[in-house]
Design a protein around this motif. Structure first.
Motif, PDB file in Angstrom:
ATOM      1  N   ALA A 157     -15.769  -5.515 -33.505  1.00 25.94           N
ATOM      2  CA  ALA A 157     -15.277  -4.145 -33.598  1.00 25.94           C
ATOM      3  C   ALA A 157     -16.358  -3.180 -34.092  1.00 25.94           C
ATOM      4  N   THR A 158     -17.342  -3.691 -34.816  1.00 20.92           N
ATOM      5  CA  THR A 158     -18.425  -2.831 -35.295  1.00 20.92           C
ATOM      6  C   THR A 158     -19.274  -2.307 -34.152  1.00 20.92           C
ATOM      7  N   THR A 159     -19.313  -3.034 -33.024  1.00 23.85           N
ATOM      8  CA  THR A 159     -20.124  -2.591 -31.898  1.00 23.85           C
ATOM      9  C   THR A 159     -19.603  -1.298 -31.283  1.00 23.85           C
ATOM     10  N   PHE A 160     -18.296  -1.037 -31.417  1.00 23.79           N
ATOM     11  CA  PHE A 160     -17.688   0.081 -30.702  1.00 23.79           C
ATOM     12  C   PHE A 160     -18.297   1.428 -31.099  1.00 23.79           C
ATOM     13  N   ASP A 161     -18.587   1.611 -32.384  1.00 23.19           N
ATOM     14  CA  ASP A 161     -19.195   2.859 -32.843  1.00 23.19           C
ATOM     15  C   ASP A 161     -20.571   2.658 -33.459  1.00 23.19           C
ATOM     16  N   GLY A 162     -20.862   1.441 -33.933  1.00 23.28           N
ATOM     17  CA  GLY A 162     -22.171   1.187 -34.519  1.00 23.28           C
ATOM     18  C   GLY A 162     -23.286   1.270 -33.505  1.00 23.28           C
ATOM     19  N   TYR A 163     -23.075   0.678 -32.342  1.00 22.01           N
ATOM     20  CA  TYR A 163     -24.106   0.695 -31.303  1.00 22.01           C
ATOM     21  C   TYR A 163     -24.347   2.107 -30.763  1.00 22.01           C
ATOM     22  N   PRO A 164     -23.300   2.901 -30.429  1.00 24.47           N
ATOM     23  CA  PRO A 164     -23.547   4.277 -30.001  1.00 24.47           C
ATOM     24  C   PRO A 164     -24.289   5.112 -31.050  1.00 24.47           C
ATOM     25  N   MET A 165     -23.991   4.882 -32.335  1.00 26.66           N
ATOM     26  CA  MET A 165     -24.704   5.633 -33.369  1.00 26.66           C
ATOM     27  C   MET A 165     -26.180   5.246 -33.396  1.00 26.66           C
ATOM     28  N   ALA A 166     -26.481   3.945 -33.223  1.00 28.36           N
ATOM     29  CA  ALA A 166     -27.876   3.515 -33.177  1.00 28.36           C
ATOM     30  C   ALA A 166     -28.582   4.081 -31.952  1.00 28.36           C
ATOM     31  N   THR A 217     -30.542   3.697 -38.970  1.00 31.27           N
ATOM     32  CA  THR A 217     -30.531   3.515 -40.423  1.00 31.27           C
ATOM     33  C   THR A 217     -29.180   3.919 -41.002  1.00 31.27           C
ATOM     34  N   ARG A 218     -28.644   5.031 -40.522  1.00 36.09           N
ATOM     35  CA  ARG A 218     -27.335   5.483 -41.000  1.00 36.09           C
ATOM     36  C   ARG A 218     -26.257   4.470 -40.658  1.00 36.09           C
ATOM     37  N   ALA A 219     -26.273   3.955 -39.427  1.00 37.25           N
ATOM     38  CA  ALA A 219     -25.248   2.998 -38.997  1.00 37.25           C
ATOM     39  C   ALA A 219     -25.325   1.720 -39.819  1.00 37.25           C
ATOM     40  N   LEU A 220     -26.532   1.189 -40.018  1.00 38.53           N
ATOM     41  CA  LEU A 220     -26.682  -0.039 -40.786  1.00 38.53           C
ATOM     42  C   LEU A 220     -26.292   0.156 -42.243  1.00 38.53           C
ATOM     43  N   ALA A 244     -24.628   8.622 -50.194  1.00 37.95           N
ATOM     44  CA  ALA A 244     -23.950   9.799 -50.741  1.00 37.95           C
ATOM     45  C   ALA A 244     -22.846  10.295 -49.823  1.00 37.95           C
ATOM     46  N   GLU A 245     -22.902   9.949 -48.548  1.00 35.30           N
ATOM     47  CA  GLU A 245     -21.896  10.382 -47.577  1.00 35.30           C
ATOM     48  C   GLU A 245     -20.610   9.566 -47.665  1.00 35.30           C
ATOM     49  N   LEU A 246     -20.691   8.355 -48.201  1.00 34.77           N
ATOM     50  CA  LEU A 246     -19.555   7.437 -48.184  1.00 34.77           C
ATOM     51  C   LEU A 246     -18.293   7.954 -48.883  1.00 34.77           C
ATOM     52  N   PRO A 247     -18.396   8.652 -50.037  1.00 32.74           N
ATOM     53  CA  PRO A 247     -17.155   9.088 -50.700  1.00 32.74           C
ATOM     54  C   PRO A 247     -16.257   9.949 -49.823  1.00 32.74           C
ATOM     55  N   ARG A 248     -16.784  10.603 -48.782  1.00 33.06           N
ATOM     56  CA  ARG A 248     -15.927  11.393 -47.889  1.00 33.06           C
ATOM     57  C   ARG A 248     -14.888  10.539 -47.193  1.00 33.06           C
ATOM     58  N   TYR A 249     -15.187   9.284 -47.023  1.00 31.92           N
ATOM     59  CA  TYR A 249     -14.319   8.406 -46.234  1.00 31.92           C
ATOM     60  C   TYR A 249     -13.593   7.406 -47.127  1.00 31.92           C
ATOM     61  N   TRP A 250     -13.269   7.830 -48.347  1.00 35.58           N
ATOM     62  CA  TRP A 250     -12.629   6.922 -49.289  1.00 35.58           C
ATOM     63  C   TRP A 250     -11.271   6.445 -48.783  1.00 35.58           C
ATOM     64  N   ALA A 251     -10.533   7.328 -48.090  1.00 33.78           N
ATOM     65  CA  ALA A 251      -9.205   6.937 -47.599  1.00 33.78           C
ATOM     66  C   ALA A 251      -9.330   5.822 -46.548  1.00 33.78           C
ATOM     67  N   THR A 252     -10.304   5.960 -45.647  1.00 35.14           N
ATOM     68  CA  THR A 252     -10.529   4.915 -44.645  1.00 35.14           C
ATOM     69  C   THR A 252     -10.909   3.604 -45.310  1.00 35.14           C
ATOM     70  N   SER A 253     -11.752   3.667 -46.342  1.00 39.72           N
ATOM     71  CA  SER A 253     -12.182   2.453 -47.042  1.00 39.72           C
ATOM     72  C   SER A 253     -11.010   1.757 -47.726  1.00 39.72           C
ATOM     73  N   VAL A 254     -10.180   2.535 -48.427  1.00 45.59           N
ATOM     74  CA  VAL A 254      -9.049   1.945 -49.143  1.00 45.59           C
ATOM     75  C   VAL A 254      -8.042   1.354 -48.157  1.00 45.59           C
ATOM     76  N   ARG A 255      -7.703   2.115 -47.115  1.00 44.26           N
ATOM     77  CA  ARG A 255      -6.734   1.632 -46.118  1.00 44.26           C
ATOM     78  C   ARG A 255      -7.240   0.369 -45.429  1.00 44.26           C
ATOM     79  N   ARG A 286     -18.707   7.345 -34.317  1.00 41.48           N
ATOM     80  CA  ARG A 286     -17.917   7.921 -35.414  1.00 41.48           C
ATOM     81  C   ARG A 286     -18.122   7.065 -36.677  1.00 41.48           C
ATOM     82  N   PRO A 287     -18.418   7.664 -37.834  1.00 34.40           N
ATOM     83  CA  PRO A 287     -18.626   6.874 -39.056  1.00 34.40           C
ATOM     84  C   PRO A 287     -17.430   5.996 -39.423  1.00 34.40           C
TER      85      PRO A 287
END
Length: 501
Positions: free
Chosen positions: A92-101, A107-110, A246-257, A297-298
Protein backbone atom coordinates in the motif's frame (compact mmCIF):
# COMPACT_ATOMS: atom_id res chain seq x y z
CA UNK A 1 0.60 -0.37 37.66
CA UNK A 2 2.09 -3.84 38.09
CA UNK A 3 2.81 -3.95 34.36
CA UNK A 4 4.86 -0.74 34.59
CA UNK A 5 6.92 -2.12 37.48
CA UNK A 6 7.63 -5.21 35.42
CA UNK A 7 8.48 -3.02 32.41
CA UNK A 8 11.05 -1.05 34.43
CA UNK A 9 12.57 -4.36 35.45
CA UNK A 10 12.56 -5.37 31.76
CA UNK A 11 14.52 -2.24 30.82
CA UNK A 12 17.16 -3.28 33.34
CA UNK A 13 17.48 -6.56 31.44
CA UNK A 14 17.38 -5.04 27.94
CA UNK A 15 19.82 -2.15 28.50
CA UNK A 16 23.07 -4.05 28.59
CA UNK A 17 26.00 -3.65 26.15
CA UNK A 18 25.42 -7.14 24.76
CA UNK A 19 21.69 -6.64 24.15
CA UNK A 20 22.15 -3.14 22.70
CA UNK A 21 24.71 -4.53 20.25
CA UNK A 22 22.31 -7.33 19.28
CA UNK A 23 19.58 -4.74 18.64
CA UNK A 24 21.81 -2.74 16.28
CA UNK A 25 22.95 -5.88 14.43
CA UNK A 26 19.40 -7.20 14.21
CA UNK A 27 17.96 -3.94 12.87
CA UNK A 28 20.73 -3.66 10.25
CA UNK A 29 20.16 -7.26 9.11
CA UNK A 30 16.43 -6.57 9.00
CA UNK A 31 16.92 -3.48 6.86
CA UNK A 32 18.81 -5.59 4.32
CA UNK A 33 16.11 -8.26 4.43
CA UNK A 34 13.35 -5.69 4.03
CA UNK A 35 15.02 -3.97 1.10
CA UNK A 36 15.46 -7.18 -0.90
CA UNK A 37 12.12 -8.11 -2.55
CA UNK A 38 11.05 -11.68 -1.91
CA UNK A 39 13.29 -12.40 1.07
CA UNK A 40 10.94 -11.00 3.68
CA UNK A 41 10.95 -11.00 7.47
CA UNK A 42 9.69 -14.63 7.88
CA UNK A 43 12.47 -16.03 5.68
CA UNK A 44 15.07 -13.73 7.20
CA UNK A 45 14.13 -14.69 10.76
CA UNK A 46 14.10 -18.38 9.77
CA UNK A 47 17.62 -18.12 8.37
CA UNK A 48 18.81 -16.37 11.53
CA UNK A 49 17.36 -18.84 14.08
CA UNK A 50 20.25 -21.35 13.81
CA UNK A 51 22.68 -18.54 14.65
CA UNK A 52 20.89 -17.95 17.97
CA UNK A 53 21.36 -21.44 19.40
CA UNK A 54 24.51 -20.32 21.21
CA UNK A 55 22.65 -17.42 22.89
CA UNK A 56 20.38 -17.49 25.89
CA UNK A 57 16.64 -17.25 25.05
CA UNK A 58 16.34 -13.57 26.01
CA UNK A 59 19.29 -12.51 23.84
CA UNK A 60 18.09 -14.72 20.97
CA UNK A 61 14.55 -13.33 20.90
CA UNK A 62 15.89 -9.74 21.15
CA UNK A 63 18.05 -10.38 18.08
CA UNK A 64 15.17 -11.95 16.14
CA UNK A 65 12.62 -9.28 17.09
CA UNK A 66 15.08 -6.49 16.21
CA UNK A 67 15.55 -8.07 12.80
CA UNK A 68 11.75 -8.13 12.44
CA UNK A 69 11.48 -4.39 13.19
CA UNK A 70 14.32 -3.66 10.76
CA UNK A 71 12.61 -5.68 8.01
CA UNK A 72 9.38 -3.74 8.53
CA UNK A 73 11.29 -0.44 8.25
CA UNK A 74 13.28 -1.55 5.22
CA UNK A 75 10.27 -2.87 3.32
CA UNK A 76 9.11 0.62 2.48
CA UNK A 77 12.41 1.56 0.84
CA UNK A 78 12.00 -0.30 -2.46
CA UNK A 79 8.27 0.43 -2.38
CA UNK A 80 8.99 4.15 -2.55
CA UNK A 81 12.07 4.15 -4.77
CA UNK A 82 11.23 1.37 -7.25
CA UNK A 83 7.53 0.57 -6.73
CA UNK A 84 8.58 -2.95 -5.68
CA UNK A 85 7.42 -3.86 -2.15
CA UNK A 86 10.25 -5.31 -0.08
CA UNK A 87 7.59 -6.71 2.26
CA UNK A 88 4.01 -7.75 1.41
CA UNK A 89 2.74 -5.27 3.99
CA UNK A 90 4.54 -2.45 2.12
CA UNK A 91 2.37 -2.81 -1.01
CA UNK A 92 0.00 0.00 0.00
CA UNK A 93 2.97 2.34 0.49
CA UNK A 94 3.70 2.15 -3.24
CA UNK A 95 0.41 3.86 -4.12
CA UNK A 96 1.55 7.33 -2.99
CA UNK A 97 5.17 6.79 -1.97
CA UNK A 98 6.37 6.01 -5.48
CA UNK A 99 4.56 8.97 -7.14
CA UNK A 100 6.04 11.30 -4.51
CA UNK A 101 9.54 9.95 -5.24
CA UNK A 102 8.95 10.38 -8.97
CA UNK A 103 8.05 14.00 -8.31
CA UNK A 104 11.54 14.58 -6.94
CA UNK A 105 10.57 14.27 -3.25
CA UNK A 106 12.19 10.94 -2.41
CA UNK A 107 13.69 12.23 0.85
CA UNK A 108 10.30 13.52 1.97
CA UNK A 109 8.58 10.24 1.09
CA UNK A 110 11.17 8.10 2.87
CA UNK A 111 11.20 10.32 5.95
CA UNK A 112 7.39 10.29 6.16
CA UNK A 113 7.44 6.50 5.89
CA UNK A 114 10.15 5.93 8.49
CA UNK A 115 8.78 8.39 11.06
CA UNK A 116 5.25 7.04 10.63
CA UNK A 117 6.62 3.53 11.03
CA UNK A 118 8.28 4.54 14.27
CA UNK A 119 5.07 6.13 15.58
CA UNK A 120 3.04 3.04 14.65
CA UNK A 121 5.53 0.70 16.30
CA UNK A 122 5.58 2.84 19.45
CA UNK A 123 1.78 2.74 19.66
CA UNK A 124 1.91 -1.05 19.25
CA UNK A 125 4.46 -1.54 22.02
CA UNK A 126 2.46 0.71 24.37
CA UNK A 127 -0.62 -1.44 23.72
CA UNK A 128 1.35 -4.61 24.45
CA UNK A 129 2.53 -3.06 27.71
CA UNK A 130 -0.99 -2.10 28.76
CA UNK A 131 -2.83 -5.22 27.58
CA UNK A 132 -0.33 -8.01 28.17
CA UNK A 133 -2.17 -9.25 31.26
CA UNK A 134 -5.68 -8.87 29.80
CA UNK A 135 -5.14 -10.09 26.23
CA UNK A 136 -5.29 -13.79 26.96
CA UNK A 137 -8.78 -13.56 28.48
CA UNK A 138 -10.21 -11.59 25.54
CA UNK A 139 -8.53 -13.61 22.77
CA UNK A 140 -9.97 -16.83 24.21
CA UNK A 141 -13.39 -15.58 23.05
CA UNK A 142 -12.33 -15.78 19.38
CA UNK A 143 -13.52 -18.83 17.47
CA UNK A 144 -13.88 -19.59 13.77
CA UNK A 145 -16.92 -17.27 13.27
CA UNK A 146 -15.09 -14.32 14.84
CA UNK A 147 -12.01 -14.96 12.70
CA UNK A 148 -14.11 -15.05 9.51
CA UNK A 149 -15.93 -11.86 10.54
CA UNK A 150 -12.59 -10.03 10.80
CA UNK A 151 -11.55 -11.22 7.33
CA UNK A 152 -14.93 -10.30 5.86
CA UNK A 153 -14.57 -6.85 7.41
CA UNK A 154 -11.32 -6.34 5.47
CA UNK A 155 -12.93 -7.42 2.17
CA UNK A 156 -16.03 -5.29 2.71
CA UNK A 157 -14.00 -2.20 3.55
CA UNK A 158 -12.11 -2.47 0.28
CA UNK A 159 -15.25 -2.89 -1.84
CA UNK A 160 -17.26 -0.21 -0.09
CA UNK A 161 -14.55 2.36 0.47
CA UNK A 162 -12.31 1.80 -2.57
CA UNK A 163 -12.04 4.36 -5.33
CA UNK A 164 -12.16 1.81 -8.16
CA UNK A 165 -15.41 0.58 -9.71
CA UNK A 166 -17.01 -1.99 -7.35
CA UNK A 167 -17.26 -4.56 -10.15
CA UNK A 168 -13.54 -4.30 -10.90
CA UNK A 169 -12.73 -4.51 -7.20
CA UNK A 170 -14.86 -7.66 -6.87
CA UNK A 171 -13.14 -9.19 -9.92
CA UNK A 172 -9.76 -8.46 -8.37
CA UNK A 173 -10.84 -9.89 -5.01
CA UNK A 174 -12.23 -13.00 -6.69
CA UNK A 175 -8.96 -13.53 -8.58
CA UNK A 176 -7.03 -13.38 -5.32
CA UNK A 177 -9.42 -15.83 -3.66
CA UNK A 178 -9.00 -18.27 -6.56
CA UNK A 179 -5.23 -18.06 -6.27
CA UNK A 180 -5.45 -18.59 -2.51
CA UNK A 181 -7.53 -21.76 -3.01
CA UNK A 182 -4.96 -23.49 -5.24
CA UNK A 183 -3.56 -26.67 -3.70
CA UNK A 184 -4.83 -28.92 -0.93
CA UNK A 185 -7.78 -27.92 1.24
CA UNK A 186 -6.69 -28.18 4.87
CA UNK A 187 -10.21 -29.09 6.04
CA UNK A 188 -11.32 -31.68 3.44
CA UNK A 189 -7.99 -32.75 2.02
CA UNK A 190 -9.19 -32.21 -1.56
CA UNK A 191 -6.74 -31.05 -4.24
CA UNK A 192 -8.00 -28.06 -6.24
CA UNK A 193 -6.98 -26.04 -9.30
CA UNK A 194 -3.56 -27.67 -9.74
CA UNK A 195 -4.25 -28.67 -13.39
CA UNK A 196 -1.92 -31.65 -13.07
CA UNK A 197 1.09 -29.63 -11.83
CA UNK A 198 2.55 -31.30 -8.74
CA UNK A 199 4.37 -28.04 -7.92
CA UNK A 200 0.98 -26.46 -7.15
CA UNK A 201 -0.02 -29.03 -4.51
CA UNK A 202 1.34 -26.76 -1.80
CA UNK A 203 -0.42 -23.72 -3.25
CA UNK A 204 0.92 -20.54 -4.82
CA UNK A 205 3.28 -18.51 -2.66
CA UNK A 206 1.99 -15.05 -1.89
CA UNK A 207 5.49 -13.58 -2.12
CA UNK A 208 5.94 -15.04 -5.61
CA UNK A 209 2.71 -13.38 -6.73
CA UNK A 210 3.68 -10.00 -5.23
CA UNK A 211 7.14 -10.10 -6.81
CA UNK A 212 5.59 -10.81 -10.20
CA UNK A 213 2.74 -8.32 -9.97
CA UNK A 214 4.77 -5.37 -8.73
CA UNK A 215 8.32 -6.21 -9.78
CA UNK A 216 8.14 -7.67 -13.28
CA UNK A 217 4.84 -5.88 -14.01
CA UNK A 218 6.38 -2.50 -13.24
CA UNK A 219 9.42 -3.26 -15.36
CA UNK A 220 7.19 -4.20 -18.31
CA UNK A 221 5.37 -0.89 -17.97
CA UNK A 222 8.71 0.94 -17.82
CA UNK A 223 9.93 -0.83 -20.96
CA UNK A 224 6.76 0.19 -22.79
CA UNK A 225 7.40 3.82 -21.86
CA UNK A 226 10.86 3.80 -23.42
CA UNK A 227 13.30 2.20 -20.97
CA UNK A 228 13.48 5.31 -18.83
CA UNK A 229 13.49 4.67 -15.10
CA UNK A 230 10.59 6.37 -13.36
CA UNK A 231 12.62 7.70 -10.47
CA UNK A 232 13.88 11.27 -10.41
CA UNK A 233 17.25 12.09 -8.91
CA UNK A 234 17.26 14.45 -5.97
CA UNK A 235 19.90 16.08 -3.82
CA UNK A 236 19.66 15.05 -0.19
CA UNK A 237 19.89 17.62 2.53
CA UNK A 238 19.44 17.10 6.26
CA UNK A 239 17.15 20.13 6.20
CA UNK A 240 14.73 18.15 4.02
CA UNK A 241 14.57 15.43 6.66
CA UNK A 242 14.04 17.93 9.49
CA UNK A 243 11.43 19.85 7.47
CA UNK A 244 9.48 16.64 6.87
CA UNK A 245 9.62 15.69 10.55
CA UNK A 246 8.21 19.13 11.42
CA UNK A 247 5.40 18.48 8.91
CA UNK A 248 4.17 15.32 10.64
CA UNK A 249 2.06 16.93 13.42
CA UNK A 250 -0.37 18.19 10.73
CA UNK A 251 -1.43 14.62 10.12
CA UNK A 252 -1.89 13.55 13.73
CA UNK A 253 -5.48 12.41 13.11
CA UNK A 254 -4.37 10.10 10.28
CA UNK A 255 -1.60 8.69 12.48
CA UNK A 256 -3.89 8.00 15.44
CA UNK A 257 -6.66 6.49 13.29
CA UNK A 258 -4.22 4.30 11.37
CA UNK A 259 -2.50 3.23 14.56
CA UNK A 260 -5.83 2.07 16.00
CA UNK A 261 -6.62 0.12 12.81
CA UNK A 262 -3.20 -1.51 12.98
CA UNK A 263 -3.57 -2.37 16.65
CA UNK A 264 -6.89 -4.10 16.01
CA UNK A 265 -5.67 -6.00 12.95
CA UNK A 266 -2.46 -6.99 14.75
CA UNK A 267 -4.19 -8.42 17.80
CA UNK A 268 -6.76 -10.20 15.63
CA UNK A 269 -5.53 -12.39 12.75
CA UNK A 270 -5.90 -9.65 10.13
CA UNK A 271 -2.17 -8.93 10.11
CA UNK A 272 -0.01 -6.02 8.90
CA UNK A 273 -0.85 -6.38 5.20
CA UNK A 274 -4.60 -6.16 5.69
CA UNK A 275 -4.10 -3.33 8.21
CA UNK A 276 -2.09 -1.24 5.75
CA UNK A 277 -4.68 -1.69 2.98
CA UNK A 278 -7.63 -0.96 5.26
CA UNK A 279 -5.96 2.10 6.76
CA UNK A 280 -5.12 3.43 3.30
CA UNK A 281 -8.75 3.00 2.20
CA UNK A 282 -10.08 4.76 5.29
CA UNK A 283 -7.61 7.63 4.87
CA UNK A 284 -8.65 8.06 1.25
CA UNK A 285 -12.34 8.01 2.12
CA UNK A 286 -12.04 10.53 4.96
CA UNK A 287 -9.50 12.88 3.39
CA UNK A 288 -10.14 16.55 2.85
CA UNK A 289 -10.02 18.19 -0.56
CA UNK A 290 -6.64 18.26 -2.22
CA UNK A 291 -4.73 16.37 -4.85
CA UNK A 292 -6.12 12.85 -5.22
CA UNK A 293 -4.63 9.79 -3.58
CA UNK A 294 -2.24 7.88 -5.80
CA UNK A 295 -0.41 11.04 -6.88
CA UNK A 296 1.91 11.51 -3.89
CA UNK A 297 -0.45 12.43 -1.04
CA UNK A 298 1.35 12.45 2.38
CA UNK A 299 -1.59 10.71 4.09
CA UNK A 300 -1.20 7.90 1.54
CA UNK A 301 2.22 7.14 3.04
CA UNK A 302 1.50 7.90 6.68
CA UNK A 303 -1.65 5.76 6.90
CA UNK A 304 -0.31 2.41 5.63
CA UNK A 305 3.08 2.75 7.33
CA UNK A 306 1.59 3.59 10.73
CA UNK A 307 -0.94 0.75 10.48
CA UNK A 308 1.65 -1.69 9.14
CA UNK A 309 4.04 -1.20 12.05
CA UNK A 310 1.44 -1.02 14.81
CA UNK A 311 -0.07 -4.26 13.49
CA UNK A 312 3.32 -5.93 13.08
CA UNK A 313 4.22 -5.03 16.65
CA UNK A 314 0.86 -6.02 18.13
CA UNK A 315 1.08 -9.40 16.36
CA UNK A 316 3.50 -10.35 19.12
CA UNK A 317 0.79 -9.97 21.77
CA UNK A 318 -1.41 -13.00 20.91
CA UNK A 319 1.73 -15.05 20.23
CA UNK A 320 3.14 -14.39 23.68
CA UNK A 321 -0.14 -14.35 25.64
CA UNK A 322 -1.99 -17.19 23.89
CA UNK A 323 0.51 -19.06 21.77
CA UNK A 324 -1.55 -18.11 18.69
CA UNK A 325 0.64 -16.32 16.13
CA UNK A 326 -1.28 -13.86 13.96
CA UNK A 327 1.48 -13.37 11.38
CA UNK A 328 4.02 -15.53 9.57
CA UNK A 329 6.95 -13.91 11.36
CA UNK A 330 5.29 -14.34 14.75
CA UNK A 331 4.83 -18.04 13.90
CA UNK A 332 8.54 -18.37 13.10
CA UNK A 333 9.45 -16.66 16.37
CA UNK A 334 7.08 -18.97 18.22
CA UNK A 335 8.91 -21.94 16.73
CA UNK A 336 12.15 -20.46 17.99
CA UNK A 337 10.73 -20.11 21.50
CA UNK A 338 9.71 -23.77 21.52
CA UNK A 339 13.19 -24.79 20.33
CA UNK A 340 14.61 -22.92 23.32
CA UNK A 341 12.23 -24.79 25.65
CA UNK A 342 9.74 -21.96 26.19
CA UNK A 343 6.00 -22.48 25.64
CA UNK A 344 4.12 -19.30 24.61
CA UNK A 345 0.85 -18.78 26.42
CA UNK A 346 -0.60 -17.32 29.62
CA UNK A 347 1.78 -19.35 31.82
CA UNK A 348 4.80 -17.80 30.09
CA UNK A 349 4.05 -14.49 31.85
CA UNK A 350 3.92 -16.23 35.20
CA UNK A 351 6.89 -18.56 34.85
CA UNK A 352 9.29 -16.42 32.76
CA UNK A 353 8.56 -12.74 33.58
CA UNK A 354 12.20 -11.73 33.02
CA UNK A 355 12.08 -13.10 29.48
CA UNK A 356 8.70 -11.56 28.56
CA UNK A 357 9.30 -8.10 29.97
CA UNK A 358 12.90 -8.00 28.78
CA UNK A 359 11.56 -8.62 25.28
CA UNK A 360 8.84 -5.94 25.62
CA UNK A 361 11.38 -3.39 26.89
CA UNK A 362 13.72 -4.21 24.01
CA UNK A 363 10.88 -3.40 21.58
CA UNK A 364 10.91 0.22 22.75
CA UNK A 365 14.68 0.50 22.34
CA UNK A 366 14.99 -1.39 19.04
CA UNK A 367 12.28 0.72 17.44
CA UNK A 368 14.16 3.91 18.36
CA UNK A 369 17.35 2.32 17.02
CA UNK A 370 15.51 1.38 13.83
CA UNK A 371 14.22 4.91 13.19
CA UNK A 372 17.68 6.42 13.77
CA UNK A 373 19.42 3.91 11.49
CA UNK A 374 16.97 4.25 8.61
CA UNK A 375 17.04 8.06 8.82
CA UNK A 376 20.84 7.94 8.70
CA UNK A 377 20.64 5.83 5.54
CA UNK A 378 18.04 7.99 3.76
CA UNK A 379 20.71 9.69 1.59
CA UNK A 380 22.04 6.31 0.49
CA UNK A 381 18.58 5.04 -0.42
CA UNK A 382 17.61 8.19 -2.29
CA UNK A 383 20.93 8.13 -4.19
CA UNK A 384 19.79 4.87 -5.80
CA UNK A 385 17.54 6.98 -8.01
CA UNK A 386 20.62 8.35 -9.78
CA UNK A 387 21.51 4.91 -11.16
CA UNK A 388 20.60 4.71 -14.90
CA UNK A 389 17.79 2.34 -15.84
CA UNK A 390 20.14 0.37 -18.12
CA UNK A 391 22.02 -0.68 -14.97
CA UNK A 392 19.28 -0.85 -12.35
CA UNK A 393 16.71 -2.58 -14.59
CA UNK A 394 18.67 -5.85 -15.00
CA UNK A 395 19.58 -5.69 -11.30
CA UNK A 396 15.90 -5.50 -10.32
CA UNK A 397 15.07 -8.40 -12.66
CA UNK A 398 17.81 -10.46 -11.05
CA UNK A 399 16.65 -9.54 -7.53
CA UNK A 400 13.05 -10.42 -8.41
CA UNK A 401 13.94 -13.84 -9.78
CA UNK A 402 16.39 -14.59 -6.98
CA UNK A 403 13.71 -13.52 -4.48
CA UNK A 404 11.11 -15.70 -6.20
CA UNK A 405 13.45 -18.70 -6.14
CA UNK A 406 14.40 -18.09 -2.49
CA UNK A 407 10.80 -18.51 -1.30
CA UNK A 408 10.82 -22.31 -1.71
CA UNK A 409 13.90 -23.05 -3.87
CA UNK A 410 11.66 -24.22 -6.73
CA UNK A 411 12.39 -23.39 -10.37
CA UNK A 412 8.64 -23.57 -11.05
CA UNK A 413 8.25 -20.37 -9.03
CA UNK A 414 10.38 -18.53 -11.59
CA UNK A 415 7.72 -19.23 -14.23
CA UNK A 416 5.05 -18.03 -11.81
CA UNK A 417 6.95 -14.77 -11.28
CA UNK A 418 6.92 -14.21 -15.03
CA UNK A 419 3.23 -15.15 -15.41
CA UNK A 420 2.14 -12.84 -12.62
CA UNK A 421 4.31 -10.09 -14.06
CA UNK A 422 2.16 -10.28 -17.20
CA UNK A 423 -1.00 -10.35 -15.06
CA UNK A 424 0.13 -7.25 -13.17
CA UNK A 425 0.89 -5.45 -16.41
CA UNK A 426 -2.55 -6.31 -17.88
CA UNK A 427 -4.41 -5.34 -14.71
CA UNK A 428 -2.64 -1.98 -14.68
CA UNK A 429 -3.36 -1.33 -18.35
CA UNK A 430 -7.06 -2.22 -17.90
CA UNK A 431 -7.42 -0.15 -14.68
CA UNK A 432 -8.17 -3.13 -12.45
CA UNK A 433 -6.87 -2.48 -8.92
CA UNK A 434 -4.09 -4.78 -7.74
CA UNK A 435 -4.49 -4.10 -4.02
CA UNK A 436 -7.73 -6.14 -3.61
CA UNK A 437 -6.08 -9.10 -5.36
CA UNK A 438 -3.16 -8.94 -2.95
CA UNK A 439 -5.43 -8.54 0.08
CA UNK A 440 -7.70 -11.47 -0.83
CA UNK A 441 -4.73 -13.73 -1.50
CA UNK A 442 -3.28 -12.89 1.92
CA UNK A 443 -6.52 -13.59 3.76
CA UNK A 444 -8.26 -15.99 1.37
CA UNK A 445 -6.90 -19.24 2.76
CA UNK A 446 -7.54 -18.21 6.37
CA UNK A 447 -11.00 -16.90 5.54
CA UNK A 448 -11.95 -20.14 3.76
CA UNK A 449 -10.81 -22.29 6.67
CA UNK A 450 -12.64 -20.08 9.18
CA UNK A 451 -15.84 -20.16 7.08
CA UNK A 452 -15.65 -23.94 6.62
CA UNK A 453 -15.16 -24.49 10.34
CA UNK A 454 -18.01 -22.11 11.15
CA UNK A 455 -20.35 -24.04 8.85
CA UNK A 456 -19.38 -27.32 10.52
CA UNK A 457 -20.08 -25.82 13.94
CA UNK A 458 -23.51 -24.49 12.90
CA UNK A 459 -24.62 -27.35 10.61
CA UNK A 460 -24.54 -25.01 7.63
CA UNK A 461 -26.44 -22.08 9.18
CA UNK A 462 -25.22 -18.54 8.44
CA UNK A 463 -26.79 -17.38 11.68
CA UNK A 464 -23.56 -18.42 13.43
CA UNK A 465 -22.10 -15.09 12.28
CA UNK A 466 -24.64 -13.26 14.46
CA UNK A 467 -24.73 -15.78 17.29
CA UNK A 468 -23.09 -13.55 19.91
CA UNK A 469 -22.51 -9.82 20.42
CA UNK A 470 -18.81 -9.96 19.43
CA UNK A 471 -19.16 -11.65 16.05
CA UNK A 472 -22.46 -9.87 15.38
CA UNK A 473 -20.95 -6.43 15.93
CA UNK A 474 -18.00 -7.19 13.61
CA UNK A 475 -20.31 -8.50 10.86
CA UNK A 476 -22.65 -5.53 11.21
CA UNK A 477 -19.74 -3.14 10.86
CA UNK A 478 -18.53 -5.05 7.78
CA UNK A 479 -21.95 -4.87 6.11
CA UNK A 480 -22.17 -1.16 6.90
CA UNK A 481 -18.78 -0.52 5.30
CA UNK A 482 -19.83 -2.57 2.28
CA UNK A 483 -23.15 -0.85 1.62
CA UNK A 484 -23.32 2.62 3.20
CA UNK A 485 -20.47 4.39 1.31
CA UNK A 486 -21.89 3.37 -2.07
CA UNK A 487 -25.44 4.32 -1.03
CA UNK A 488 -24.25 7.74 0.12
CA UNK A 489 -22.36 8.19 -3.15
CA UNK A 490 -25.44 7.18 -5.17
CA UNK A 491 -27.63 9.53 -3.13
CA UNK A 492 -25.24 12.40 -3.79
CA UNK A 493 -25.32 11.74 -7.53
CA UNK A 494 -29.13 11.66 -7.55
CA UNK A 495 -29.30 14.96 -5.68
CA UNK A 496 -26.94 16.60 -8.15
CA UNK A 497 -29.10 15.42 -11.06
CA UNK A 498 -32.29 16.97 -9.64
CA UNK A 499 -33.23 20.22 -11.45
CA UNK A 500 -32.88 23.38 -9.45
CA UNK A 501 -36.21 25.19 -9.11
Amino acid sequence: MGNFDLLIHGFGIAITPMHLMLMVVGVLLGLVVGVLPGLGAPNGVSLLIPLTFTLDPTSAIILLSSMYWGALFGGSTTSILFNIPGEPSSVATTFDGYPMARAGQSTRALTLAFMSAGIGALLGVIVITLLAGWASNFALRFGAPEYFAVYFLAFAAFIGMGSAAPVKTVVSLATGLLLASVGMDNVTGEVRLTFGFSDLLGGISFLVVVIGLFGIGELLATVQEGLSFRGVSSRIDLRDVLRTIAELPRYWATSVRSGLVGIWMGITPGGPTAASFMSYGIARQSSRKGKPFGTGRPEGIIAPETADHSAGTCAMLPMLALGVPSSATAAVMMGGLMIWGLTPGPMLFATKPDFVWGLIASMYISNVVGVILVLLTVPMFAALLRIPFAIIGPMIVAICFVGGYTVSSASFDLWLVLVFGLVGYLFTRLDYPLAPLVLSMVLGHKAENAFHQSMILSDGSLSVFFSNPLVGSIMTLALALLILPKLLHLGGRLRRRQPVE
